[in-house]
Design a protein around this motif. Structure first.
Motif, PDB file in Angstrom:
ATOM      1  N   LEU A 163       0.831  -1.211   0.000  1.00 11.00           N
ATOM      2  CA  LEU A 163       0.000   0.000   0.000  1.00 11.00           C
ATOM      3  C   LEU A 163       0.865   1.261   0.000  1.00 11.00           C
ATOM      4  CD1 LEU A 163      -2.946  -0.988   2.382  1.00 11.00           C
ATOM      5  CD2 LEU A 163      -3.052  -0.557  -0.087  1.00 11.00           C
ATOM      6  N   GLY A 164       1.998   1.190   0.711  1.00 12.08           N
ATOM      7  CA  GLY A 164       2.931   2.324   0.672  1.00 12.08           C
ATOM      8  C   GLY A 164       3.386   2.594  -0.761  1.00 12.08           C
ATOM      9  N   LEU A 165       3.793   1.546  -1.467  1.00 10.02           N
ATOM     10  CA  LEU A 165       4.206   1.693  -2.869  1.00 10.02           C
ATOM     11  C   LEU A 165       3.067   2.252  -3.713  1.00 10.02           C
ATOM     12  CD1 LEU A 165       6.103  -1.687  -3.570  1.00 10.02           C
ATOM     13  CD2 LEU A 165       7.112   0.550  -3.034  1.00 10.02           C
ATOM     14  N   PHE A 173       0.405   3.981  -2.869  1.00  6.10           N
ATOM     15  CA  PHE A 173       0.000   5.368  -2.646  1.00  6.10           C
ATOM     16  C   PHE A 173       1.048   6.353  -3.169  1.00  6.10           C
ATOM     17  CE2 PHE A 173      -3.273   3.632   0.247  1.00  6.10           C
ATOM     18  CZ  PHE A 173      -4.364   4.297  -0.317  1.00  6.10           C
ATOM     19  N   PHE A 174       2.323   5.970  -3.168  1.00  4.71           N
ATOM     20  CA  PHE A 174       3.312   6.827  -3.832  1.00  4.71           C
ATOM     21  C   PHE A 174       3.038   6.849  -5.335  1.00  4.71           C
ATOM     22  CE2 PHE A 174       6.528   6.347  -0.198  1.00  4.71           C
ATOM     23  CZ  PHE A 174       6.168   7.577   0.308  1.00  4.71           C
TER      24      PHE A 174
END
Lengths: 200, 200
Positions: free
Chosen positions: B128-130, B132-133
Motif C-alpha cells: 500500500l505504501g508503494l 499510494f506513492f
C-alpha cells in the motif's frame, strides 16, 4: 507542514487541479479560495459557556478534555496551496468534532480518510504512502486499526457534504446534531475508535 | 513476487506473527499451513459445463470473459511465508469472484483491502505504501477509485469469514450464493467498480 512546501512535493501536489475539482459546482469552496477565509481567534472559555449540545460547546469540551489549544499555530498563506493546507490545519479539530472521529489512532486515520475523500488531493496519497511504510516497518500491530479508521473515514467523507470552506465560527451556537445533519454526517457518528461521543 | 523474497522484506514481513494471528481459533487456517494445501489444476472447460450459478461455472465464466488462465504460474513453496503468498496468488481470481470484486481498478483495490483485512500482513501495508506513492506521483486521477475500492474491500473483508485455506475445489458445484452466504459475503456484493455481477 515543511514537507508540503518543498519544491518537489509542490510540483506533484497539483493544487490547481485539486482546487479546480473541489470548487466545481461548490460556491462555498469557490468563495473560500477567493476570499481565503481564515478561522478567527477562538475563545475557548467563551465557547464553553454556550448551551450544552451546541457545536461551540462540544468543540470547547473536546479541546479541554484533550488538552488542545486551537490558536497555537498561525500558518502563513501565500497562495492557493498554502491556503488549502492552512485552512485544513486550523479547522482540523473542528473536523474531528463534526465528523465524530476521535483523537485515538483510528480516529486520526478516519479524519485522514475524510480529507482524502473530500479533497482527493495527491498530497494525501503521498502522506498515505509514508504512513503505510511506517505501518509495514514500524507499526505492524497498528495496521488493522489504521485501515479501519481510514476506510470508515473515507466512506463517511464521501457521503458527507463538503466541509471545506464552512464558516464554522458562524455555527458555534447551532446544535451539533443540526450541523451534522446539514452536512450529511450521522447523528451519532461512530466510524472507528473512541469517537468524540464522550466529549459530546 | 520477487520483492516478497528479498531478505529485507522477509525480515519485516513477520510471517510467523501473521500466521500465528491468522491461525488463532481458525482450524481451517491451521490445517492449511500444516498441510500447505495447494489448489489443484483447474480444468476451465469442465467447470464451464457446471450448472449456471455454481461457484465453478461463475468462476469459469469470469476467467473466460476476462481472458484469464488460472494455471499460468506454479509458485514454489519453501516455507510458511512462501506458502502464504503462493496460496493467495493461486486463489486470487477465486477471491475476486466470491468477494464480488471486479477486475477494474476499484475491484483490484477492493481485493487488496480484503487481503489486508483478512491477513493484517505488514507485507500488504508495504504494498500500500508503494501504491499510494504511485497514486501521488503517477496516478492522482485514480486516487478516489483506488481509495473507494480499498475502503469497501477492507470493510467487506472484516465482515466476512476467513477465505484463507478454503478448499475451493470442493465447492465448484455449490451455488455461489450459498458459498457467499456461508462466508459472510453479501448475496449480490457491489463493493466498488464494475464488480463481477456481469460474469455471474
Amino acid at each position: 507542514m515543511a514537507i508540503a512546501r518543498s519544491r518537489r512535493i509542490r510540483r506533484y501536489a497539483r493544487w490547481d487541479t485539486v482546487i479546480a475539482r473541489m470548487s466545481a459546482d461548490e460556491p462555498q469552496i469557490q468563495s473560500a479560495f477567493a476570499k481565503r477565509t481564515r478561522l478567527r481567534w477562538i475563545d475557548v472559555e467563551e465557547l464553553s459557556l454556550l448551551p450544552s449540545g451546541t457545536l461551540g460547546r462540544v468543540f470547547a469540551d473536546h479541546l479541554t478534555v484533550n488538552g488542545l489549544n486551537p490558536n497555537l499555530i498561525d500558518i502563513p498563506v501565500e497562495d492557493d496551496g498554502s491556503y488549502f493546507l492552512a485552512h485544513l490545519y486550523e479547522t482540523h479539530d473542528i473536523w474531528h468534532v463534526v465528523s465524530g472521529c476521535g483523537t485515538d489512532e483510528a480516529g486520526e486515520f478516519a479524519v485522514g480518510g475524510f480529507y482524502a475523500a473530500q479533497t482527493e488531493a495527491p498530497f494525501f496519497a503521498f502522506l498515505l504512502g509514508l504512513v503505510f511504510f511506517n505501518t509495514a516497518f514500524s507499526k505492524p500491530e497498528q495496521f488493522r486499526e489504521r485501515m479501519e479508521g481510514l476506510a470508515r473515514g473515507f466512506l463517511a467523507g464521501r457521503r458527507a457534504q463538503p466541509f471545506f470552506g464552512t464558516d464554522w465560527a458562524a455555527l458555534w451556537d447551532v446544535p451539533i446534531e443540526t450541523v451534522r445533519r446539514d452536512l450529511g454526517v450521522d447523528a451519532n457518528p461512530a466510524y472507528a475508535g473512541d469517537g468524540i461521543r464522550k466529549a459530546a
